[in-house]
Design an enzyme around this catalytic site. Sequence first.
Site, PDB file in Angstrom:
ATOM      1  N   HIS A  20       0.839  -1.209   0.000  1.00  0.00           N
ATOM      2  CA  HIS A  20       0.000   0.000   0.000  1.00  0.00           C
ATOM      3  C   HIS A  20       0.870   1.254   0.000  1.00  0.00           C
ATOM      4  CE1 HIS A  20      -2.984  -2.720   2.350  1.00  0.00           C
ATOM      5  NE2 HIS A  20      -3.443  -2.631   1.118  1.00  0.00           N
ATOM      6  N   ARG A  93      -1.359  -6.581  -8.108  1.00  0.00           N
ATOM      7  CA  ARG A  93      -0.225  -7.403  -7.715  1.00  0.00           C
ATOM      8  C   ARG A  93       0.038  -8.503  -8.719  1.00  0.00           C
ATOM      9  NH1 ARG A  93      -2.846  -7.794  -1.897  1.00  0.00           N
ATOM     10  NH2 ARG A  93      -4.587  -7.528  -3.319  1.00  0.00           N
ATOM     11  N   SER A 131      -2.733  -7.775   3.154  1.00  0.00           N
ATOM     12  CA  SER A 131      -3.043  -7.600   4.580  1.00  0.00           C
ATOM     13  C   SER A 131      -3.415  -8.942   5.209  1.00  0.00           C
ATOM     14  CB  SER A 131      -4.205  -6.618   4.759  1.00  0.00           C
ATOM     15  OG  SER A 131      -3.855  -5.354   4.280  1.00  0.00           O
TER      16      SER A 131
END
Length: 168
Positions: A20, A93, A131
Amino acid sequence: MASDIIAIYPGSFDPLTNGHVDIIQRGSGLFDRIVVAMLVNIEKAPLFTVAERVEIAREVFGRYPNVEVDTFDGLLVEYARRRKASVIVRGLRAISDFEYEMQMALMNRHLNPEVETVFMMPAEPYTYVSSRLVKEVVALGGSVTNLVPAVVEARLREKKHARETLKA
Ligand SMILES: Nc1ncnc2c1ncn2[C@@H]1O[C@H](COP(=O)(O)OP(=O)(O)OP(=O)(O)O)[C@@H](O)[C@H]1O
Ligand SMILES: [Mg+2]
């Protein structure tokens, strides 16, 4: 200034990772202002409260004059309209992100054709960081050094300690 390009970077950021951070830094160089917008999602059970997530992001980006941290709920395009943002930033990603992200981008375009979604790739070392995985690794006792900001690592350790104390 009316011509300023404001970008929104939406997500749950539970917690903020270096992936991020990488995308936010790129966005801060590209746009006049980038708003990191934490989704207040009542259905998900987050590890960090929205207030904690905001505090973390403000700590990490305090020295960036054009990075703002905010929260939102409801339709993203409505929030963008309210904030006078013309860009939605998303990170990609891997191919696995692509299908969902394309659906979201096209749906958002359908809802508000004036907002453009811009995708950015992180630096290679962050292409496997999420995350969810960071939380899993910490819960199982692994290290996430260099994958999250130091403040996040410290807070993850605190949470783990608090939970273990509670269990004992
Ligand atoms: N390592 C990363 N590199 C580039 N973009 C990322 C990375 N991690 C997340 N993003 C992007 O950031 C945005 C917000 O993602 P989100 O808050 O869901 O993070 P996440 O790491 O995917 O969390 P979770 O594992 O809970 O889904 C999305 O566009 C997502 O693709
Ligand atoms: Mg995600």
